[in-house]
Design an enzyme around this catalytic site. Structure first.
Site, mmCIF file in Angstrom:
data_model
loop_
_atom_site.group_PDB
_atom_site.id
_atom_site.type_symbol
_atom_site.label_atom_id
_atom_site.label_comp_id
_atom_site.label_asym_id
_atom_site.label_seq_id
_atom_site.Cartn_x
_atom_site.Cartn_y
_atom_site.Cartn_z
ATOM 1 N N THR A 95 -12.979 5.611 13.984
ATOM 2 C CA THR A 95 -14.263 5.457 14.675
ATOM 3 C C THR A 95 -14.065 4.486 15.834
ATOM 4 O OG1 THR A 95 -15.464 5.839 12.639
ATOM 5 C CG2 THR A 95 -16.657 4.713 14.394
ATOM 6 N N LYS A 108 0.841 -1.198 0.000
ATOM 7 C CA LYS A 108 0.000 0.000 0.000
ATOM 8 C C LYS A 108 0.881 1.254 0.000
ATOM 9 C CE LYS A 108 -3.743 -0.125 2.735
ATOM 10 N NZ LYS A 108 -4.457 -0.014 4.023
ATOM 11 N N LYS A 130 -21.479 -1.777 10.939
ATOM 12 C CA LYS A 130 -20.548 -2.000 12.055
ATOM 13 C C LYS A 130 -20.815 -1.007 13.200
ATOM 14 C CE LYS A 130 -16.778 0.454 11.910
ATOM 15 N NZ LYS A 130 -15.499 1.076 11.625
ATOM 16 N N CYS A 155 -19.034 0.926 7.410
ATOM 17 C CA CYS A 155 -19.291 1.845 8.532
ATOM 18 C C CYS A 155 -20.663 1.659 9.185
ATOM 19 C CB CYS A 155 -19.134 3.282 8.049
ATOM 20 S SG CYS A 155 -17.504 3.565 7.356
ATOM 21 N N GLU A 202 -14.105 11.529 12.096
ATOM 22 C CA GLU A 202 -14.213 11.846 10.669
ATOM 23 C C GLU A 202 -15.624 11.506 10.185
ATOM 24 O OE1 GLU A 202 -11.868 13.202 8.408
ATOM 25 O OE2 GLU A 202 -13.820 13.238 7.407
ATOM 26 N N PHE A 203 -16.199 12.403 9.403
ATOM 27 C CA PHE A 203 -17.569 12.168 8.932
ATOM 28 C C PHE A 203 -17.649 11.998 7.416
ATOM 29 C CE2 PHE A 203 -17.803 14.748 12.815
ATOM 30 C CZ PHE A 203 -18.519 13.887 13.629
ATOM 31 N N LEU A 204 -16.504 11.729 6.776
ATOM 32 C CA LEU A 204 -16.519 11.652 5.307
ATOM 33 C C LEU A 204 -17.337 10.472 4.808
ATOM 34 C CD1 LEU A 204 -14.573 9.183 4.119
ATOM 35 C CD2 LEU A 204 -12.768 10.737 4.781
ATOM 36 N N ARG A 205 -17.923 10.664 3.633
ATOM 37 C CA ARG A 205 -18.631 9.575 2.950
ATOM 38 C C ARG A 205 -17.743 9.068 1.835
ATOM 39 N NH1 ARG A 205 -22.898 13.431 0.637
ATOM 40 N NH2 ARG A 205 -20.969 14.624 0.691
ATOM 41 N N GLU A 206 -17.653 7.751 1.676
ATOM 42 C CA GLU A 206 -16.932 7.215 0.534
ATOM 43 C C GLU A 206 -17.597 7.730 -0.738
ATOM 44 O OE1 GLU A 206 -16.106 2.979 0.615
ATOM 45 O OE2 GLU A 206 -15.747 3.144 2.767
#
Ligand code: UGA
Length: 439
Positions: free
Chosen positions: A122, A35, A269, A266, A152-156
């Protein structure tokens, strides 16, 4: 400023690139050397709109690098973000925090004096207490290490935009921490200047904000899917119901699309994780409704399989079924807990011959579900099939021509699991059209 991001998955890699875009010098750290090599070449190991461009831009200038060395990360900066993944435990509903704890344990001995660690992963409420114990045990100078939490509140599929223009930033600080807010504000100066609100709170509230946000989003989806079940029983139309409800600004249309329900790494889970943590805290009853949120969500998958069986004349054995969609939502190649693949797999186990198409996620799907058939051509998936299931709402599918597809499918039947296919257009083209939550 010099920053590191520990853990370079969906959250960490995006955060690293976004921090470089803000003008910081950034070192991303991940134990996965493959990665790290890909990221250093400007390639994210997953698809995220705009991310490769940002990675290329900043790895080229040298403002963004990636390493697998904790020692290098510790020496590089005195602000470290934690973006390590916290999946669900394989044998329980709780979060698996082993990677997060291991990362902090490995980083701590290398930390410089006066370091700020900002957690973004999270986590269940109370995790920072354990992290402080780990820091205490493994650091040379605990008194000069600060731990803050900024979920963090990001959306994929909107990750870059959500990171650079968040709708809010939450910062949790330890009691008596009078210095970290200024450092944090300096890191986020550009974003704050553009108007994102900053909510400063305590560590526990910051941790809980993330779980609460995702539990709420999941509840909203399951609410409308419960209404879809009711619509199915009564003969009403859930899409028209949503349109009517959405005019009430307290309800609103967003995050309330009925269909096959939520998946991904997310929401499922986090719903289970908050229940598990609440039970540990003796507050299980307060969130017991979330068990029903989870159950409603999983029932949508069963309902889709039942509808498919019904459309196939009562048995799935030997039936050829085309599945459109493998990703857990459109514009991503992420298949974690994908409702589409759960349905495809269940159909296969019930004896159907399933061919899956997805514009982006078939490589990942093939690794996880090698027993299913895959194709890179949406029309080829349909050719000779007795039923088409639309399970992930890519625009590619919405724009497909039902009249042309009608010539390729053996039996022109479609079940729309996401409600985005134009029903009249498909029916006019000669298809039997069914949709979840519609008569
Ligand atoms: C979710 C949250 O939306 C983010 O705010 C959060 O930061 C993120 O989890 C996280 O914890 O990291 P994400 O998993 O990327 O983001 O995806 P969503 O766009 O929320 O969609 C989740 C699932 O719900 C998808 O399967 C989607 O198809 C489904 N969904 C979403 C619906 O069925 N109906 C909707 O109205 C919205």
């Amino acid at each position: 400023m010099k920053l590191t991001i520990i853990g370079c998955g969906y959250l960490g890699a995006t955060h690293a690139a976004a921090m470089a875009e803000l003008g910081h010098q950034v070192l991303g750290m991940d134990t996965d050397t493959e990665k790290v090599d890909a990221l250093n070449k400007g390639q994210a190991p997953f698809h995220e709109r705009g991310l490769d461009d940002l990675l290329t831009k900043h790895t080229t200038t040298g403002n963004l690098r990636f390493t697998a060395s904790y020692a290098e990360a510790g020496a590089f900066a005195d602000v470290h973000f934690l973006g390590v993944g916290t999946p669900q435990q394989s044998d329980s509903d709780a979060y698996d925090l082993t990677h997060l704890f291991a990362a902090v344990r490995s980083l701590t001995p290398w930390l410089a004096d006066n370091t700020l660690i900002i957690g973004k992963s999270t986590v269940p409420v109370g995790t920072t207490k354990i992290l402080r114990e780990i820091l205490h045990e493994h650091s040379r100078d605990f008194a000069n290490i600060k731990l803050a939490w900024s979920p963090e509140f990001l959306r994929e599929s909107f990750a870059v935009a959500d990171t650079l223009r968040p709708d809010r930033i939450v910062l949790g600080l330890a009691p008596g921490d009078t210095t970290s807010e200024a450092v944090f504000r300096a890191v986020y100066a550009e974003i704050l200047r553009c108007g994102s609100p900053l909510i400063v709170t305590d560590l526990l509230t910051a941790e809980l904000t993330k779980s609460a946000a995702n539990a709420f989003l999941a509840t909203k989806i399951s609410f409308i899917n419960a209404m879809a079940e009711l619509c199915e029983a009564a003969g009403a139309d859930v899409h028209e119901l949503v349109a009517a409800l959405a005019y009430d600004t307290r309800i609103g249309p967003r995050g309330m699309r009925p269909g096959l329900g939520f998946g991904g790494g997310c929401l499922p889970k986090d719903v289970r994780g908050i229940i598990a943590r609440a039970e540990e805290l003796g507050a299980g009853q307060a969130v017991s409704f979330l068990r029903e949120v989870d159950a409603i969500n999983l029932r949508r998958r069963d309902r889709m399989v039942d509808l498919a069986r019904e459309q196939c004349g009562g048995t799935l054995i030997g039936k050829r079924i085309a599945v459109w969609g493998a990703a857990f939502k459109p514009d991503t190649d992420d298949i974690r807990d994908s409702p589409a693949l759960a349905v495809a797999d269940a159909l296969h186990r019930a004896g159907a011959e399933v061919t899956v198409h997805d514009p982006m996620a078939t490589d990942n799907a093939r690794k996880a579900f090698p027993h299913l058939e895959y194709t890179d051509d949406a029309t080829a998936a349909v050719t000779g099939a007795g039923l088409l299931l639309h399970l992930t709402e890519w625009t590619h599918y919405r724009d497909a021509d039902p009249a042309d597809l009608r010539r390729h499918i053996a039996v022109p039947k479609v079940i729309d699991g996401r409600g985005t296919l134009d029903r009249e257009r498909w029916r006019t083209a000669g298809w039997t059209h069914r949709a979840l939550g519609r008569p």
